[in-house]
Write a protein that holds these residues in place. Structure first.
Motif, PDB file in Angstrom:
ATOM      1  N   ALA A  33       0.851  -1.209   0.169  1.00 34.34           N
ATOM      2  CA  ALA A  33      -0.021  -0.063  -0.094  1.00 34.34           C
ATOM      3  C   ALA A  33       1.026   1.268   0.005  1.00 34.34           C
ATOM      4  N   CYS A  34       1.792   1.206   0.829  1.00 34.09           N
ATOM      5  CA  CYS A  34       2.911   2.329   0.593  1.00 34.09           C
ATOM      6  C   CYS A  34       3.594   2.689  -0.515  1.00 34.09           C
ATOM      7  N   ASP A  35       3.843   1.462  -1.504  1.00 31.39           N
ATOM      8  CA  ASP A  35       4.275   1.771  -2.758  1.00 31.39           C
ATOM      9  C   ASP A  35       3.064   2.436  -3.888  1.00 31.39           C
ATOM     10  N   SER A  36       2.027   2.089  -3.404  1.00 32.12           N
ATOM     11  CA  SER A  36       0.842   2.504  -4.012  1.00 32.12           C
ATOM     12  C   SER A  36       0.753   4.035  -3.890  1.00 32.12           C
ATOM     13  N   LEU A  37       0.721   4.298  -2.717  1.00 32.70           N
ATOM     14  CA  LEU A  37       0.451   5.651  -2.187  1.00 32.70           C
ATOM     15  C   LEU A  37       1.741   6.399  -2.646  1.00 32.70           C
ATOM     16  N   ASN A  38       3.002   6.252  -2.591  1.00 33.23           N
ATOM     17  CA  ASN A  38       4.071   6.712  -3.097  1.00 33.23           C
ATOM     18  C   ASN A  38       3.861   7.362  -4.432  1.00 33.23           C
ATOM     19  N   LYS A  39       3.390   5.936  -5.425  1.00 35.29           N
ATOM     20  CA  LYS A  39       3.339   6.257  -6.790  1.00 35.29           C
ATOM     21  C   LYS A  39       2.360   7.211  -7.137  1.00 35.29           C
ATOM     22  N   HIS A  40       0.960   6.949  -6.556  1.00 35.75           N
ATOM     23  CA  HIS A  40      -0.194   7.578  -7.155  1.00 35.75           C
ATOM     24  C   HIS A  40      -0.501   9.053  -6.361  1.00 35.75           C
ATOM     25  N   GLY A  41      -0.011   9.224  -5.200  1.00 31.58           N
ATOM     26  CA  GLY A  41      -0.224  10.371  -4.401  1.00 31.58           C
ATOM     27  C   GLY A  41      -1.458  10.243  -3.633  1.00 31.58           C
ATOM     28  N   LEU A  42      -1.878  10.992  -2.867  1.00 30.86           N
ATOM     29  CA  LEU A  42      -2.901  11.213  -1.822  1.00 30.86           C
ATOM     30  C   LEU A  42      -4.203  11.306  -2.581  1.00 30.86           C
ATOM     31  N   LYS A  43      -4.194  12.131  -3.669  1.00 27.36           N
ATOM     32  CA  LYS A  43      -5.479  12.570  -4.294  1.00 27.36           C
ATOM     33  C   LYS A  43      -6.120  11.411  -4.790  1.00 27.36           C
ATOM     34  N   ALA A  44      -5.314  10.448  -5.161  1.00 32.07           N
ATOM     35  CA  ALA A  44      -6.054   9.018  -5.774  1.00 32.07           C
ATOM     36  C   ALA A  44      -6.689   8.237  -4.744  1.00 32.07           C
ATOM     37  N   TYR A  45      -6.540   8.420  -3.299  1.00 29.53           N
ATOM     38  CA  TYR A  45      -7.116   7.934  -2.210  1.00 29.53           C
ATOM     39  C   TYR A  45      -7.972   8.904  -1.204  1.00 29.53           C
ATOM     40  N   ALA A  46      -8.762  10.041  -2.054  1.00 26.90           N
ATOM     41  CA  ALA A  46      -9.342  10.667  -1.506  1.00 26.90           C
ATOM     42  C   ALA A  46     -10.444  10.373  -0.524  1.00 26.90           C
ATOM     43  N   PRO A  47     -11.311   9.370  -0.894  1.00 28.19           N
ATOM     44  CA  PRO A  47     -12.441   8.901  -0.503  1.00 28.19           C
ATOM     45  C   PRO A  47     -11.982   8.005   0.892  1.00 28.19           C
ATOM     46  N   LEU A  48     -10.750   7.470   1.021  1.00 28.04           N
ATOM     47  CA  LEU A  48     -10.153   6.859   2.096  1.00 28.04           C
ATOM     48  C   LEU A  48      -9.706   7.759   3.130  1.00 28.04           C
ATOM     49  N   LEU A  49      -9.178   8.826   2.598  1.00 23.01           N
ATOM     50  CA  LEU A  49      -8.830  10.125   3.450  1.00 23.01           C
ATOM     51  C   LEU A  49      -9.789  10.640   4.073  1.00 23.01           C
ATOM     52  N   LYS A  50     -11.030  10.751   3.269  1.00 20.35           N
ATOM     53  CA  LYS A  50     -12.089  11.490   3.901  1.00 20.35           C
ATOM     54  C   LYS A  50     -13.023  10.504   4.880  1.00 20.35           C
ATOM     55  N   GLU A  51     -12.947   9.252   4.704  1.00 26.69           N
ATOM     56  CA  GLU A  51     -13.761   8.417   5.767  1.00 26.69           C
ATOM     57  C   GLU A  51     -13.002   7.995   7.147  1.00 26.69           C
ATOM     58  N   HIS A  52     -11.706   7.920   6.766  1.00 28.57           N
ATOM     59  CA  HIS A  52     -10.692   7.459   7.774  1.00 28.57           C
ATOM     60  C   HIS A  52      -9.934   8.419   8.572  1.00 28.57           C
ATOM     61  N   LEU A  53      -9.491   9.511   7.929  1.00 29.94           N
ATOM     62  CA  LEU A  53      -8.774  10.407   8.474  1.00 29.94           C
ATOM     63  C   LEU A  53      -9.596  11.952   8.572  1.00 29.94           C
ATOM     64  N   GLY A  54     -10.682  11.951   7.998  1.00 30.90           N
ATOM     65  CA  GLY A  54     -11.617  13.318   8.326  1.00 30.90           C
ATOM     66  C   GLY A  54     -11.055  14.129   7.385  1.00 30.90           C
ATOM     67  N   VAL A  55     -10.375  14.146   6.339  1.00 28.86           N
ATOM     68  CA  VAL A  55      -9.914  15.154   5.263  1.00 28.86           C
ATOM     69  C   VAL A  55     -11.009  15.668   4.371  1.00 28.86           C
ATOM     70  N   ASP A  56     -11.553  16.512   4.244  1.00 31.57           N
ATOM     71  CA  ASP A  56     -12.489  17.172   3.585  1.00 31.57           C
ATOM     72  C   ASP A  56     -11.903  17.726   2.235  1.00 31.57           C
ATOM     73  N   GLU A  57     -12.633  18.050   1.413  1.00 26.67           N
ATOM     74  CA  GLU A  57     -12.470  18.509   0.049  1.00 26.67           C
ATOM     75  C   GLU A  57     -11.574  19.856  -0.134  1.00 26.67           C
ATOM     76  N   LYS A  58     -11.716  20.543   0.886  1.00 25.69           N
ATOM     77  CA  LYS A  58     -10.847  21.932   1.083  1.00 25.69           C
ATOM     78  C   LYS A  58      -9.341  21.482   1.530  1.00 25.69           C
ATOM     79  N   THR A  59      -9.259  20.653   2.354  1.00 24.49           N
ATOM     80  CA  THR A  59      -7.779  20.301   2.846  1.00 24.49           C
ATOM     81  C   THR A  59      -7.156  19.358   1.988  1.00 24.49           C
ATOM     82  N   LEU A  60      -7.793  18.614   1.296  1.00 24.17           N
ATOM     83  CA  LEU A  60      -7.084  17.577   0.357  1.00 24.17           C
ATOM     84  C   LEU A  60      -6.085  18.281  -0.348  1.00 24.17           C
ATOM     85  N   PRO A  61      -6.380  19.254  -1.064  1.00 21.24           N
ATOM     86  CA  PRO A  61      -5.035  19.751  -1.956  1.00 21.24           C
ATOM     87  C   PRO A  61      -4.234  20.563  -1.287  1.00 21.24           C
ATOM     88  N   ARG A  62      -4.377  20.691  -0.173  1.00 25.95           N
ATOM     89  CA  ARG A  62      -3.360  21.440   0.557  1.00 25.95           C
ATOM     90  C   ARG A  62      -2.465  20.435   1.503  1.00 25.95           C
TER      91      ARG A  62
END
Length: 291
Positions: free
Chosen positions: A251-280
């Motif tokens: 999973a680390c390899d995938s994240l390092n390759k594709h970046g955080l934006k590719a996993y926006a739904p998981l960031l929102k659901e489990h880490l509380g990252v909203d649409e405004k925070t994600l690009p920052r």
């Protein structure tokens, strides 16, 4: 005739009551059996404790991608609130691996080697000051409240910063273990400064608060996952942890390759990252673990 009818009705009623009683006992026995089986399966499963921090995102990516499907006897992910909660859960055997830091592990192991570190996740912390305090330099932390966790990475980092930037006044270290509560205290002006990991650090900066120290500049990475030392001698548990480590690192390899934006739904659901925070969110390098 009436008496005969009454007796027949009474017999039917008694029979129905007996049947209902038997049915209830059967259902209760079935429920008890299912609960026992559930507990048996949960005891054998690998239980993974996570926090709403960036080092735990690979766990959710691995779950979503099916990288843990080959863990023997399955697995369970248990979201908790703080490293200390995870530490207690590891020691009472309600979880088997979990996010931690090397300072907490050293503290727990000071009398007996109970926990083992599992590599370095490269999570970092920023020391962020409340915009209302106007503290822009660590030397001005005298007489201020700094939120951290005792005997942890954030406690150690606080000591390093204060030693490098002495003040004539005392700085008060306040124990706030839950990083989400820590962030809320900053947002509600209840704390002068605090150490925050990602994504909470970015959320604080977006609110106009200021970073005055960065653990990465100290060239020290303290974040890790932990497991019980005794489990290293357990062949079945070792197999489970081995598959977990392999899935986490994939999973680390995938994240390092594709970046955080590719996993926006998981960031929102489990880490509380909203649409405004994600690009920052800054680019994050996910470090691999070992067992």
């Amino acid at each position: 005739m009436k008496k005969l009818t009454y007796l027949c009705l009474l017999a039917v009623t008694v029979s129905m009551m007996a049947a209902c009683g038997a049915s209830y006992k059967e259902k209760q026995a079935e429920r008890d059996s299912l609960n026992t089986e559930k507990m048996r399966k949960e005891k054998k499963a690998l239980k993974i404790a996570v926090l709403p921090t960036m080092d735990c995102l690979p766990v959710w990516v691995a779950v979503d991608a099916g990288y843990f499907k080959d863990i023997p006897d399955s697995f369970l992910v248990k979201p908790l609130k703080s490293q200390i909660d995870i530490e207690h859960a590891l020691l009472d055997k309600s979880v088997d691996v979990g996010a931690s830091d090397t300072m907490r592990i050293d503290f727990v192991n000071s009398k007996e080697p109970l926990l083992a570190a599992m590599g370095n996740t490269e999570l970092y912390w920023l020391l962020i000051t409340n915009k209302g305090t106007r503290v822009s330099d660590p030397k001005n932390l005298g007489d201020k409240l700094v939120a951290m966790t005792r005997y942890s990475a954030t406690d150690w980092l606080t000591d390093q910063v204060l030693a490098a930037h002495p003040s004539s006044a005392t700085t008060f270290k306040i124990q706030v273990n839950d990083v989400e509560i820590r962030l809320q205290m900053l947002q509600n002006n209840a704390m002068d400064a605090m150490w925050l990991p990602e994504p909470q650090a970015t959320m604080a900066l977006m609110g106009g608060h200021k970073s005055i120290a960065d653990s990465r500049k100290m060239k020290t990475y303290l974040s890790t996952f932990a497991m019980r030392t005794a489990d290293k001698e357990d062949a079945r548990r070792n197999r489970q942890v081995g598959v977990f480590v392999k899935g986490y690192n994939r999973a680390c390899d995938s994240l390092n390759k594709h970046g955080l934006k590719a996993y926006a739904p998981l960031l929102k659901e489990h880490l509380g990252v909203d649409e405004k925070t994600l690009p920052r969110l800054p680019k994050f390098k996910f470090g691999k673990i070992s067992n």
